[in-house]
Design a protein around this motif. Sequence first.
Motif, PDB file in Angstrom:
ATOM      1  N   VAL A 274     -39.918 -14.768  40.356  1.00  0.00           N
ATOM      2  CA  VAL A 274     -40.732 -15.706  39.568  1.00  0.00           C
ATOM      3  C   VAL A 274     -42.204 -15.648  39.968  1.00  0.00           C
ATOM      4  O   VAL A 274     -43.093 -15.747  39.108  1.00  0.00           O
ATOM      5  CB  VAL A 274     -40.184 -17.140  39.719  1.00  0.00           C
ATOM      6  CG1 VAL A 274     -40.950 -18.104  38.818  1.00  0.00           C
ATOM      7  CG2 VAL A 274     -38.694 -17.186  39.394  1.00  0.00           C
ATOM      8  N   ASP A 278     -45.575 -15.003  37.624  1.00  0.00           N
ATOM      9  CA  ASP A 278     -46.741 -15.905  37.621  1.00  0.00           C
ATOM     10  C   ASP A 278     -48.023 -15.120  37.887  1.00  0.00           C
ATOM     11  O   ASP A 278     -49.010 -15.264  37.167  1.00  0.00           O
ATOM     12  CB  ASP A 278     -46.550 -16.993  38.669  1.00  0.00           C
ATOM     13  CG  ASP A 278     -47.731 -17.952  38.748  1.00  0.00           C
ATOM     14  OD1 ASP A 278     -48.048 -18.582  37.722  1.00  0.00           O
ATOM     15  OD2 ASP A 278     -48.341 -18.052  39.826  1.00  0.00           O
ATOM     16  N   CYS A 286     -43.965 -22.662  33.619  1.00  0.00           N
ATOM     17  CA  CYS A 286     -42.798 -22.491  34.495  1.00  0.00           C
ATOM     18  C   CYS A 286     -42.190 -23.868  34.748  1.00  0.00           C
ATOM     19  O   CYS A 286     -42.908 -24.812  35.078  1.00  0.00           O
ATOM     20  CB  CYS A 286     -43.247 -21.846  35.805  1.00  0.00           C
ATOM     21  SG  CYS A 286     -41.925 -21.600  37.026  1.00  0.00           S
TER      22      CYS A 286
END
Length: 485
Positions: A274, A278, A286
Amino acid sequence: MRKLLFFVFLMLVITVQAQQKREFRGAWIQSVNGQFMGMGTERMQKTLTYQLDELKKDGCNAIIFQVRPECDALYESSIEPWSYYLTGEQGSRPYPYWDPLQWMIEQCHKRGMELHAWINPYRAKTKAAHVNAVNHVLVQHPEWTFQYDGLTLLNPALKACRDYICQVVKDIVDRYDVDGLHIDDYFYPYPVPGVAIPDKANFQANNYGLENLGDWRRLNVSLFVEQLYQTVHAAKPWVKVGISPFGIYRNQKNAPNGSRTNGLQNYDDLYADVLLWDREGWMDYCVPQLYWEIGHKAADYEELMHWWNANITKSDLYIGEDIERTAKFNQMARKMELHTLMPRVKGYVLWYAKAAVDNVGNYGTKLRTNYWRYPALPPTIKSIDNKAPKKPRKVQVIDIEGQKVLFWTAPKGEGWKNAAVKYAVYRFNKGEKVDVNNTSKLVTITGETHYELPAAEEGSRCVYAVTALDRVQNESSYKKVKVKY
């Protein structure tokens, strides 16, 4: 020190919490649990209408609606069959005919709410026993799938699967006026002890030069996330891409940048990097699923709030909230106040909508009377567009058979960056300064170009101000009108 600061802050809070003008207030409406299965058109529309009305009263401004549970559709599709979770028979057209996604878009926009289409990318079939339609991907391309603990999944290792999912996504975004495209935490399957993922042959056939199986799986998922983001924004640049990962990225015992937790990990167990997504800008928002309570031994909510607040630096950060668990431990007030200490947290998504509608633990009541008492505009995403539309025109009040109605005309503006799609309406008492940053003065957000004024004492005076909002929530200057009752 963190807990001390939190409790000092909590003691200073007034009864009705100060509210932000901009805050994402979402709710997940799921279909894979079978809550709509076989309901029929009229009953399902009635159920959803009630849920949307209650969520609007609670202060929600966005709905995340599950439209693709297992490579089947709660919308008209030439690619995938009608969903098993809609009619109880995959491929069966709803009767009387309707398109749930199109209907939900219209209903949400009428209420001034965003609609985000929620898909499950890889899941082709759950453990529920049913017959797949002849045009289902599992029937058409069984070689694209693998079995894992009773589930059937599209294989993340295959480019054909990435292309297929993105074809489905492009079809949704092209044909429907959605505000967002949303995926949740199902990447590689949640691990079951003793059960191996059957992908060694894929790794040996094309490992991209990588020696580590985990790195290879993470690359497979990241290639998909990048392609998904590019597909959505190439089709419609204003449609936001949202991802809702499991609540733990990594445990500190496995990585120095991890959280002080001891649970399943995105990076190591689901192969979801993740933080890479980003950094690379492959998601617009998110929503980590922080479904635990404050003080949970393995996954403390407060610890994870601080971790995500510190580590998501490019995407908008919203928090996934479990209503039932929060109510069980009587922690709503503590969690809500903790949010105010997190500068990067810009909103919440409720798991799940029905629990709020059913008012579990008085959660819905507390939202509408305290925490979300006043409406809020969703956050803008400046990386997509940062220019506001022009202000509304011809703002006037007309008396229609004793009912005062505020009317206005859309501002001039062509193209998605300039056109108004929603409006914010503010009310000020006589003598008050017109300040559209005062959250207590925002009375509604609507997709209509009119608003029925509530009754007031005869002879009283006030001022209404109307602003225009574009596709990504940029707000215009206001146009005002004086009202005398």
